[in-house]
Write an enzyme that holds these catalytic residues in place. Structure first.
Site, short mmCIF file in Angstrom:
data_model
loop_
_atom_site.label_atom_id
_atom_site.label_comp_id
_atom_site.label_asym_id
_atom_site.label_seq_id
_atom_site.Cartn_x
_atom_site.Cartn_y
_atom_site.Cartn_z
N LYS A 145 41.48 -5.38 -65.65
CA LYS A 145 42.50 -4.49 -65.07
C LYS A 145 43.89 -4.86 -65.56
O LYS A 145 44.74 -4.00 -65.76
CB LYS A 145 42.42 -4.48 -63.54
CG LYS A 145 41.18 -3.75 -63.04
CD LYS A 145 41.25 -3.37 -61.57
CE LYS A 145 40.09 -2.42 -61.22
NZ LYS A 145 39.90 -2.19 -59.81
N LYS A 183 32.80 2.88 -67.13
CA LYS A 183 32.20 3.12 -65.81
C LYS A 183 32.85 4.36 -65.17
O LYS A 183 34.05 4.57 -65.34
CB LYS A 183 32.50 1.88 -64.96
CG LYS A 183 32.07 1.97 -63.52
CD LYS A 183 32.46 0.70 -62.78
CE LYS A 183 33.75 0.87 -62.00
NZ LYS A 183 33.81 0.17 -60.73
N LYS A 191 37.24 6.32 -60.12
CA LYS A 191 38.20 7.25 -59.51
C LYS A 191 39.46 7.33 -60.35
O LYS A 191 40.00 8.39 -60.60
CB LYS A 191 38.59 6.75 -58.11
CG LYS A 191 37.49 6.79 -57.12
CD LYS A 191 38.00 6.20 -55.80
CE LYS A 191 37.09 5.13 -55.26
NZ LYS A 191 37.51 3.77 -55.55
N1 AQP Z 1 30.37 4.06 -61.69
C1 AQP Z 1 29.84 3.45 -60.66
N2 AQP Z 1 28.50 3.29 -60.59
C2 AQP Z 1 27.93 2.66 -59.52
N3 AQP Z 1 28.64 2.17 -58.47
C3 AQP Z 1 29.98 2.31 -58.50
N4 AQP Z 1 30.98 1.95 -57.64
C4 AQP Z 1 32.17 2.33 -58.15
N5 AQP Z 1 32.00 2.95 -59.32
C5 AQP Z 1 30.66 2.95 -59.58
C6 AQP Z 1 30.78 1.26 -56.36
O1 AQP Z 1 31.56 1.96 -55.38
C7 AQP Z 1 32.04 1.04 -54.42
C8 AQP Z 1 33.51 1.27 -54.13
O2 AQP Z 1 34.27 0.74 -55.11
P1 AQP Z 1 35.85 0.52 -54.99
O3 AQP Z 1 36.50 1.72 -54.45
O4 AQP Z 1 36.15 -0.73 -54.29
O5 AQP Z 1 36.33 0.28 -56.44
P2 AQP Z 1 35.69 0.40 -57.79
O6 AQP Z 1 34.35 -0.25 -57.94
O7 AQP Z 1 36.71 -0.10 -58.72
O8 AQP Z 1 35.49 1.99 -57.84
P3 AQP Z 1 36.15 2.98 -58.84
O9 AQP Z 1 35.64 4.34 -58.52
O10 AQP Z 1 35.95 2.48 -60.24
O11 AQP Z 1 37.67 2.92 -58.41
P4 AQP Z 1 38.97 2.51 -59.23
O12 AQP Z 1 39.09 3.52 -60.32
O13 AQP Z 1 40.08 2.61 -58.24
O14 AQP Z 1 38.80 1.11 -59.75
C9 AQP Z 1 31.74 -0.37 -54.93
O15 AQP Z 1 30.64 -0.91 -54.21
C10 AQP Z 1 31.37 -0.15 -56.37
O16 AQP Z 1 30.43 -1.11 -56.85
#
Ligand code: AQP
Length: 335
Positions: free
Chosen positions: A111, A192, A195
């Site tokens: 990040k 991946k 969001k």
């Molecule tokens: N692509 C994915 N495939 C499977 N699981 C996923 N998770 C996120 N993306 C995927 C799971 O969702 C949960 C919430 O995650 P988070 O909001 O704490 O942050 P993250 O993993 O960083 O999710 P994002 O969507 O990628 O958000 P941003 O863009 O803000 O970083 C977790 O349990 C994660 O494993």
């Protein structure tokens, strides 16, 4: 019953990666354990964000959880910043967290690369995660593989705090509840699904939007023409199929992919139909909740009250063990 804690950032729209990788599992866990699910807005502000939309995104994320089947009568659902003890414990845990361990975290390195100026909050993100979990003495944390390193650090932080301060009260060392769901890639088939990367199908997308997004989505890169056979094992669309299609359909899809019996669009049409069937009731429940903002606010207020009662008890113990002077208005003697 074991206590489970998990969180999700309101850093954008809830998407099918979040749903298949986390939320679907939370819905099951609420029937087996004592669960707390948190919209972690304090985590979300460690990356660039829009102040004008954070509050609405936080509400929408909570609506997404309720609409997906998290039952506020079974699980405690709340917003992280509504329980100020998270920030307090975070600070105290920082004092026992080795800097070198934070700098070694893969997620921080990834990040940090994406940001011109790296805020200390990004470095300390796993300490806040440790505070989230330890505040409730949770012993199980549902995570994907990418979070295992943070969980190891969380245990290290608990051990260090316990070694230095435990005296009749100590933090349990939380264990990972590893999700079996595969990591869903974004529609570009590269990073991946995230969001913040805008490569998602949102849980609330309308049927026509789902189809418009699926049509150009990346598949097996070796499948250049309609006649080329494909390999479902390396196709992100097949991974998504595994989340939404029944076993018999998966067998049919894999066969038609390998033999070039179907083109990618044929495969995507079947997926779109199954996704729309699964997501429509969720979207409709979400629309009903969006029309009742008071009810959502009440649910979150009740969730925060339950969480805060637990958090206050922990913080009273923590402050005492760390030697702070008790403030008269903190109810220190009430434990
Ligand atoms: N692509 C994915 N495939 C499977 N699981 C996923 N998770 C996120 N993306 C995927 C799971 O969702 C949960 C919430 O995650 P988070 O909001 O704490 O942050 P993250 O993993 O960083 O999710 P994002 O969507 O990628 O958000 P941003 O863009 O803000 O970083 C977790 O349990 C994660 O494993």
């Amino acid at each position: 019953m074991a206590r489970v804690f998990s969180g999700i950032q309101p850093s954008g729209e809830l998407h099918i990666g979040n749903y298949l990788g986390a939320v679907q599992n939370w819905v099951k866990l609420q029937h087996q354990h004592d669960c707390l699910f948190c919209v972690v807005d304090l985590h979300a502000v460690t990356q660039p964000y829009d102040t004008a939309t954070l509050a609405q995104r936080t509400t929408d994320m909570a609506i997404g959880l309720f609409a997906s089947g998290i039952d506020p009568a079974r699980a405690v659902v709340f917003v992280q910043s509504h329980v100020p003890e998270h920030a307090e414990l975070y600070w105290l845990l920082n004092t026992v967290t080795p800097l070198g361990e934070l700098e070694r975290q893969t997620q921080f390195k990834d990040k940090a690369q994406r940001q011109e100026s790296v805020p200390a909050g990004l470095l300390n993100y796993p300490v806040l995660q440790a505070a989230d979990v330890l505040l409730y003495e949770a012993t199980l944390v549902p995570v994907g593989e990418d979070q295992l390193q943070h969980l190891e650090l969380m245990r290290e932080i608990a051990r260090r705090w316990n070694t230095r301060f435990a005296n009749g009260f100590s933090f349990p060392e939380p264990q990972a509840l590893l999700s079996t769901a595969k990591r869903v890639l974004g529609l570009d088939g590269q990073a991946k699904m995230s969001k913040s990367l805008g490569n998602t199908i949102a849980l609330f997308d309308a049927p026509e939007t789902i189809w418009e997004k699926l049509k150009p989505a990346a598949t097996d890169p070796a499948r250049v023409t309609r006649k080329d056979p494909g390999n479902p094992e390396i196709c992100n669309i097949f991974t998504i199929h595994q989340g939404f299609s029944p076993p018999a359909t998966l067998t049919l899809v894999a066969h038609n992919c390998r033999t070039a019996g179907w083109g990618c669009l044929d495969c995507k049409r079947v997926l779109a139909d199954n996704m729309i069937a699964a997501l429509t009731p969720i979207r409709e429940r979400a629309e009903r909740l969006q029309a009742e903002p008071r009810r959502v606010a009440d649910l979150l207020r009740a969730g925060a009250a339950k969480a805060r009662a637990l958090a206050r008890r922990t913080m009273t113990q923590v402050r005492r063990r760390m030697g702070f002077l008790e403030a008269a208005d903190q109810g220190g003697g009430a434990v």
